[in-house]
Write a protein that holds these residues in place. Sequence first.
Motif, PDB file in Angstrom:
ATOM      1  N   THR A   2       0.268  -0.891  -0.213  1.00  0.00           N
ATOM      2  CA  THR A   2      -0.224  -0.204  -0.146  1.00  0.00           C
ATOM      3  C   THR A   2       0.838   1.020   0.020  1.00  0.00           C
ATOM      4  O   THR A   2       2.580   1.035   0.058  1.00  0.00           O
ATOM      5  CB  THR A   2      -0.880   0.247   1.505  1.00  0.00           C
ATOM      6  N   ARG A   3      -0.010   2.030  -0.233  1.00  0.00           N
ATOM      7  CA  ARG A   3       1.231   3.466  -0.701  1.00  0.00           C
ATOM      8  C   ARG A   3       0.742   4.670   0.884  1.00  0.00           C
ATOM      9  O   ARG A   3       1.043   6.090   1.028  1.00  0.00           O
ATOM     10  CB  ARG A   3       0.720   4.381  -1.689  1.00  0.00           C
ATOM     11  N   THR A   4       0.298   3.593   1.938  1.00  0.00           N
ATOM     12  CA  THR A   4       0.098   4.269   3.588  1.00  0.00           C
ATOM     13  C   THR A   4       1.301   5.258   4.007  1.00  0.00           C
ATOM     14  O   THR A   4       0.244   6.047   4.459  1.00  0.00           O
ATOM     15  CB  THR A   4      -0.738   3.277   4.493  1.00  0.00           C
ATOM     16  N   SER A   5       2.488   4.810   3.899  1.00  0.00           N
ATOM     17  CA  SER A   5       3.867   5.635   4.307  1.00  0.00           C
ATOM     18  C   SER A   5       3.647   7.057   3.637  1.00  0.00           C
ATOM     19  O   SER A   5       5.425   8.171   3.473  1.00  0.00           O
ATOM     20  CB  SER A   5       4.585   4.982   4.510  1.00  0.00           C
ATOM     21  N   ILE A   6       2.497   7.819   2.141  1.00  0.00           N
ATOM     22  CA  ILE A   6       3.813   8.780   1.240  1.00  0.00           C
ATOM     23  C   ILE A   6       3.326   9.798   2.330  1.00  0.00           C
ATOM     24  O   ILE A   6       3.943  10.945   2.241  1.00  0.00           O
ATOM     25  CB  ILE A   6       2.309   8.319   0.131  1.00  0.00           C
ATOM     26  N   ASP A   7       2.171  10.135   2.810  1.00  0.00           N
ATOM     27  CA  ASP A   7       2.567  11.354   3.799  1.00  0.00           C
ATOM     28  C   ASP A   7       3.661  11.506   4.937  1.00  0.00           C
ATOM     29  O   ASP A   7       3.317  12.358   5.867  1.00  0.00           O
ATOM     30  CB  ASP A   7       1.431  11.298   4.275  1.00  0.00           C
ATOM     31  N   SER A   8       4.347  10.469   5.023  1.00  0.00           N
ATOM     32  CA  SER A   8       5.280  10.206   6.346  1.00  0.00           C
ATOM     33  C   SER A   8       6.541  11.841   5.977  1.00  0.00           C
ATOM     34  O   SER A   8       6.280  12.518   5.014  1.00  0.00           O
ATOM     35  CB  SER A   8       5.354   8.811   6.643  1.00  0.00           C
ATOM     36  N   GLN A   9       7.445  11.874   7.150  1.00  0.00           N
ATOM     37  CA  GLN A   9       8.509  13.227   7.351  1.00  0.00           C
ATOM     38  C   GLN A   9       9.096  13.644   5.848  1.00  0.00           C
ATOM     39  O   GLN A   9       8.204  13.517   4.715  1.00  0.00           O
ATOM     40  CB  GLN A   9       9.124  12.204   7.520  1.00  0.00           C
ATOM     41  N   ASP A  10       9.977  13.337   6.247  1.00  0.00           N
ATOM     42  CA  ASP A  10      11.179  14.355   4.674  1.00  0.00           C
ATOM     43  C   ASP A  10      11.161  13.321   3.724  1.00  0.00           C
ATOM     44  O   ASP A  10      12.177  12.917   3.542  1.00  0.00           O
ATOM     45  CB  ASP A  10      12.278  14.786   4.973  1.00  0.00           C
ATOM     46  N   HIS A  11      10.428  13.782   2.490  1.00  0.00           N
ATOM     47  CA  HIS A  11      11.016  12.552   1.194  1.00  0.00           C
ATOM     48  C   HIS A  11      12.063  13.796   0.283  1.00  0.00           C
ATOM     49  O   HIS A  11      11.592  12.781  -0.929  1.00  0.00           O
ATOM     50  CB  HIS A  11       9.701  12.302   0.259  1.00  0.00           C
ATOM     51  N   ALA A  35      12.914   3.386  -3.308  1.00  0.00           N
ATOM     52  CA  ALA A  35      13.308   2.980  -4.988  1.00  0.00           C
ATOM     53  C   ALA A  35      11.532   4.055  -5.207  1.00  0.00           C
ATOM     54  O   ALA A  35      11.999   5.558  -5.847  1.00  0.00           O
ATOM     55  CB  ALA A  35      12.656   2.581  -6.079  1.00  0.00           C
ATOM     56  N   ARG A  36      10.630   3.786  -4.202  1.00  0.00           N
ATOM     57  CA  ARG A  36       9.307   4.590  -4.623  1.00  0.00           C
ATOM     58  C   ARG A  36       9.640   6.642  -3.728  1.00  0.00           C
ATOM     59  O   ARG A  36       9.220   7.510  -4.152  1.00  0.00           O
ATOM     60  CB  ARG A  36       8.559   4.209  -4.020  1.00  0.00           C
ATOM     61  N   ARG A  37      10.027   6.272  -3.053  1.00  0.00           N
ATOM     62  CA  ARG A  37      10.561   7.379  -2.360  1.00  0.00           C
ATOM     63  C   ARG A  37      11.868   8.214  -2.560  1.00  0.00           C
ATOM     64  O   ARG A  37      12.224   8.947  -2.344  1.00  0.00           O
ATOM     65  CB  ARG A  37      10.803   7.195  -0.627  1.00  0.00           C
ATOM     66  N   GLY A  38      11.794   7.852  -3.926  1.00  0.00           N
ATOM     67  CA  GLY A  38      12.671   8.386  -4.926  1.00  0.00           C
ATOM     68  C   GLY A  38      14.717   8.218  -4.246  1.00  0.00           C
ATOM     69  O   GLY A  38      15.622   9.231  -4.438  1.00  0.00           O
ATOM     70  N   HIS A  39      14.974   7.323  -3.773  1.00  0.00           N
ATOM     71  CA  HIS A  39      16.224   6.785  -3.316  1.00  0.00           C
ATOM     72  C   HIS A  39      16.841   6.088  -3.988  1.00  0.00           C
ATOM     73  O   HIS A  39      16.695   5.201  -5.206  1.00  0.00           O
ATOM     74  CB  HIS A  39      16.234   6.051  -2.072  1.00  0.00           C
ATOM     75  N   LEU A  40      18.096   6.388  -4.426  1.00  0.00           N
ATOM     76  CA  LEU A  40      18.974   5.277  -4.682  1.00  0.00           C
ATOM     77  C   LEU A  40      19.102   4.358  -4.678  1.00  0.00           C
ATOM     78  O   LEU A  40      19.874   3.803  -2.919  1.00  0.00           O
ATOM     79  CB  LEU A  40      20.308   5.585  -5.493  1.00  0.00           C
ATOM     80  N   VAL A  41      19.776   2.690  -4.777  1.00  0.00           N
ATOM     81  CA  VAL A  41      19.288   1.724  -4.212  1.00  0.00           C
ATOM     82  C   VAL A  41      20.061   0.866  -4.562  1.00  0.00           C
ATOM     83  O   VAL A  41      20.137   0.562  -5.661  1.00  0.00           O
ATOM     84  CB  VAL A  41      18.070   0.270  -4.022  1.00  0.00           C
ATOM     85  N   LEU A  42      21.007   0.187  -3.755  1.00  0.00           N
ATOM     86  CA  LEU A  42      22.875  -0.679  -4.075  1.00  0.00           C
ATOM     87  C   LEU A  42      22.294  -2.211  -3.476  1.00  0.00           C
ATOM     88  O   LEU A  42      21.430  -2.460  -2.267  1.00  0.00           O
ATOM     89  CB  LEU A  42      23.750  -0.305  -3.545  1.00  0.00           C
TER      90      LEU A  42
END
Length: 237
Positions: A2-11, A35-42
């Motif tokens: 789910t996308r329920t964490s979408i409104d959490s703190q600093d993205h 990745a959905r939050r815009g981070h680079l994942v190794l």
Amino acid sequence: MTRTSIDSQDHRTRRVVAVVGAHGKIGQLLTSELARRGHLVLGVHRKPEQADAVRGAGATSVLHDLEAGTAIDLAEALRVAADGDIDALVFTAGAGPGSGPARKATVDLGGSVQSIEAARRAGVTRFVQVSFIGADREAAPTGDESWDAYHRAKRDADALLRDTELDWTIVRPGSLTDDDATGRVRVGQDLGRGSTSRGNVALVIAEALEQPATVRRAFDVLDGETSVAEALAGLAG
Ligand SMILES: NC(=O)c1ccc[n+]([C@@H]2O[C@H](COP(=O)([O-])OP(=O)(O)OC[C@H]3O[C@@H](n4cnc5c(N)ncnc54)[C@H](OP(=O)(O)O)[C@@H]3O)[C@@H](O)[C@H]2O)c1
């Protein structure tokens, strides 16, 4: 998920996050969420044929076998893949069900120790480890040799991580399920028996990376009623 964490703190902060165990069930869910939050994942995985799935979840593939390689190898592989600073490392590898005591020692404990050392070498200060509810308790023999070895390995890995200077977080889920993530959990100490969806574990880890209140804390997590962001913020009290 789910996308329920979408409104959490600093993205807005784009982080570089190494996920050790990226082809695992939690690893893939976590990769997708980061990745959905815009981070680079190794995404660290051990077999070449896992690379497509790791990339498909949204990570850069980093091939490394914790039992065949060293911390120096892992740090170097991460440095090359990141081409810059790495903000965090998540250890979610495990020998898994069906493996015997020897692999609990080489993966669940040895892989964690190696990842801690690799983090240090690669200049990573934030470290999140997946454990299980009860890992911090005395590992009394149960008669199940494999389970007892797993308990000892996780107990020792968590204790070693707590003793480091790293900004660590230890996330202890209950019995893992493949239910859909609800984004709603219960966190705390000594929560007892219960289950936790792997999707919720992934959301908790992703959110923990955003919330300073989780640094140098170990906590149980079960599926529950409180949003992940609110539950983790509550740890600050
Ligand atoms: N089962 C439970 O109820 C439970 C409860 C609480 C916590 N946990 C913990 O949750 C974590 C992950 O759970 P999960 O469901 O995502 O497990 P999983 O799907 O088995 O993922 C574990 C990953 O670790 C990888 N791995 C094993 N040996 C490796 C090696 N030598 N080098 C690199 N990677 C290696 C595995 O790769 P391969 O696919 O190639 O083997 C797999 O992708 C583990 O830390 C486990 O201890 C489990």
